[in-house]
Write an enzyme that holds these catalytic residues in place. Structure first.
Site, PDB file in Angstrom:
ATOM      1  N   SER A 142     -12.704  92.137  48.078  1.00 28.06           N
ATOM      2  CA  SER A 142     -11.343  91.519  48.224  1.00 28.06           C
ATOM      3  C   SER A 142     -11.368  89.926  47.782  1.00 28.06           C
ATOM      4  CB  SER A 142     -11.101  91.409  49.804  1.00 28.06           C
ATOM      5  OG  SER A 142     -12.206  90.660  50.417  1.00 28.06           O
ATOM      6  N   SER A 148     -17.497  92.163  48.964  1.00 31.16           N
ATOM      7  CA  SER A 148     -16.136  91.354  48.732  1.00 31.16           C
ATOM      8  C   SER A 148     -16.551  90.306  47.672  1.00 31.16           C
ATOM      9  CB  SER A 148     -15.343  90.957  49.928  1.00 31.16           C
ATOM     10  OG  SER A 148     -14.672  92.027  50.573  1.00 31.16           O
ATOM     11  N   LYS A 165     -11.507  81.005  48.979  1.00 29.15           N
ATOM     12  CA  LYS A 165     -10.489  82.113  49.160  1.00 29.15           C
ATOM     13  C   LYS A 165      -9.653  81.845  50.274  1.00 29.15           C
ATOM     14  CE  LYS A 165     -11.816  86.898  50.405  1.00 29.15           C
ATOM     15  NZ  LYS A 165     -13.045  87.900  50.611  1.00 29.15           N
TER      16      LYS A 165
END
Length: 427
Positions: free
Chosen positions: A131, A155, A55
Site C-alpha cells: 500500500s 506494504s 506515507k
C-alpha cells in the site's frame, strides 16, 4: 531545492506519487541545514538535509492524516508528529510532503480512487504495488532520497520490489507506531524505502533511535541461505523465476551456502485463515463506527474489509492471536537454522494497470502480490528486499527474512548480497 522542483513537476504531470508538497517549510528546513553547515556545525546525522516523503497514514504536525481516504478529508489536523516523523526531523531530514497510498492501507495494488493510482516510474503502464505505492514511486522517480512507509502484510517490500528499490520491514516494536493511523495494531510495522541497503540501515537507526554503525563488509563465504520451497515458488512469472534462479547461482559462486528446505506450515490454510481474523478485527475496532457513518465515502472493497471485522468475536480474535504467538515461536526455530531465509519478494513483475479492469484478474493479482510477504508479518520476522533483475529488465525483488530481533543480521547479509549483485553480472 531541486527535489521539491522535481516533485512538483511530477505531481503537475499527474504522477499521483505525492498528495501534498510543503514547499515553503521544506525550503526553510533546507536553509537551516545550510546555515549549520556554513557555520561549521558538525552534522549529527547522515540524513541531515536529505529530502524524504512520508506515507499519508503518518501524523505530521498541522496536516490532516487522510490515509489515502476521502472520508478523512475534513478531520482535524494532527497536533504533533508521529514519533518516527519526529525522529527524522530531529536527525535533520527534510520532510517534503505526504505520499499517496491505498485507502486505509487495504490494497496491494496501490489503487486509489481519490488521489489516483501512482504509476510505476520505470514503466508508467504498470502499477507500483501497495500500500506504500506513492512512497516507492517518489523514490524510484528520483525526487526523494528515501520514504517512510508502513508494512502490515508487505506494504513496504511489495512496492519497493516492483519499483526496483530496497525496502526494509523491521521487527515488531523496533520502531514506534505512535502517531500512525493503523491497519492492524497487532501487525503494523514502520520502515524505509530507499535505493540502497545502507540508506535503509541509516533510516532504521534514526527511526528506532539506535546509534548508527556502518554495516560491516561481510563476505558471503559461509553465509547460509535457506531457500524456501513451500508456497513462495508457486506460479512465478517466468522473468521472476529466471532472475531468482540466476541470483541464487551468483550467490553460490560468491561462497554462500544455498540450502533448499520445506516449511510445511506455509502450505496449511490455518495461518492464512487466521491472518484476516486479526487484521480485519483490528481495522474494524479502529474504523468500524466511522465507516458505518461514512460508508458512501469509502471504496466498497475497503468498506467490506472493515465491516468484515465486525463478524469476528473477541474470543475468535484472542484465539487467533494465541495461535499466531505459538506458531511464531516454531517458525523462529525453523528459520534460525540459516543466516536468512530467501524467496522472490513478489511472484509477478509489476502488472499492467489495465489488468486491474477485470475483477477476477485483479483479485488474483492482489493475492499474488502479497503472498510471499505476509509470512514475515504473521510469523513476527524482519525482512528486506533488494533488486535482483538483469539490467534493462522489469524489477524483481530478492527477499531475505530472519526472526524477530535479527534486524542487524538481515541488513548485513542484505548489504553483502546487494554488493555481489552490483559487482557480478546479473544478466
Amino acid at each position: 531545492m531541486r527535489a521539491i522542483d522535481r516533485a512538483e513537476a511530477l505531481k503537475q504531470a499527474g504522477s499521483h506519487a505525492l498528495t501534498r508538497i510543503w514547499r515553503e517549510d521544506s525550503l526553510a528546513a533546507a536553509r537551516h541545514e545550510d546555515r549549520l553547515h556554513d557555520e561549521g556545525v558538525p552534522s549529527t546525522s547522515l540524513l541531515a538535509g536529505m529530502p524524504i516523503v512520508v506515507k499519508d497514514n503518518f501524523d505530521v504536525r498541522g496536516d490532516v492524516t487522510q490515509a489515502g481516504s476521502g472520508s478523512l478529508a475534513n478531520s482535524l489536523p494532527a497536533q504533533r508528529d508521529a514519533e518516527s516523523v519526529g525522529n527524522l526531523r530531529a536527525a535533520g531530514a527534510i520532510i517534503v510532503g505526504k505520499s499517496n497510498m491505498s485507502e486505509f492501507a487495504c490494497d496491494n495494488t496501490g489503487a486509489n480512487r481519490v488521489f489516483g493510482m501512482p504509476r510505476n516510474p520505470l514503466d508508467p503502464s504498470r502499477i507500483c504495488g501497495g500500500s506504500s505505492s506513492g512512497a516507492a514511486a517518489a523514490v524510484a522517480d528520483g525526487s526523494m532520497v528515501a520514504a517512510l512507509g508502513s508494512d502490515t502484510g508487505g506494504s513496504i517490500r511489495q512496492p519497493a520490489a516492483l519499483c526496483g528499490l530496497v525496502g526494509f520491514k523491521p521487527s515488531e516494536s523496533r520502531v514506534s507506531t505512535r502517531g500512525v493511523l493503523p491497519l492492524s495494531t497487532t501487525l503494523d510495522t514502520v520502515g524505509p524505502i530507499a535505493r540502497s541497503v545502507e540508506c535503509c540501515g541509516i533510516m532504521d537507526a534514526v527511526l528506532s533511535a539506535t546509534p548508527w554503525r556502518p554495516l560491516p563488509r561481510y563476505p558471503l563465504h559461509g553465509v547460509s541461505l535457506g531457500v524456501l520451497q513451500d508456497l513462495v515458488l508457486d506460479e512465478l512469472d517466468r522473468p521472476v523465476a529466471a532472475a531468482f534462479e540466476n541470483a541464487l547461482r551468483i550467490l553460490k559462486d560468491a561462497g554462500a551456502t544455498v540450502t533448499e528446505f520445506s516449511w510445511a506450515e506455509l502450505q496449511r490454510p490455518d495461518w492464512r485463515d487466521v491472518f484476516p481474523v486479526i487484521t480485519h478485527s483490528d481495522i474494524h475496532a479502529r474504523h468500524g463506527r466511522f465507516a458505518e457513518e461514512n460508508a458512501d465515502l469509502i471504496e466498497p472493497g475497503v468498506l467490506r474489509v472493515i465491516m468484515h471485522g465486525k463478524t469476528v468475536s473477541p474470543q475468535d480474535r484472542a484465539d487467533a492471536v494465541a495461535f499466531r504467538n505459538r506458531v511464531s515461536e516454531e517458525a523462529h526455530d525453523i528459520i534460525s537454522r540459516f543466516h536468512v531465509v530467501v524467496m522472490p519478494t513478489v511472484p509477478l513483475v509489476a502488472p499492467l494497470v489495465s489488468s486491474l479492469s477485470d475483477p477476477e484478474q485483479a483479485k488474483k493479482i492482489e493475492f499474488m502480490i502479497g503472498r510471499n510477504n505476509e509470512p514475515a508479518n504473521f510469523f513476527d520476522c524482519c525482512a528486506v528486499t533488494v533488486p535482483c533483475q538483469a539490467t534493462g529488465d522489469l524489477p524483481v525483488g530478492f527477499l531475505m527474512m530472519a526472526k524477530n530481533g535479527d534486524d542487524r543480521r538481515v541488513l548485513t547479509v542484505a548489504s553483502a548480497v546487494e554488493e555481489v549483485f552490483k559487482t557480478r553480472e546479473l544478466g
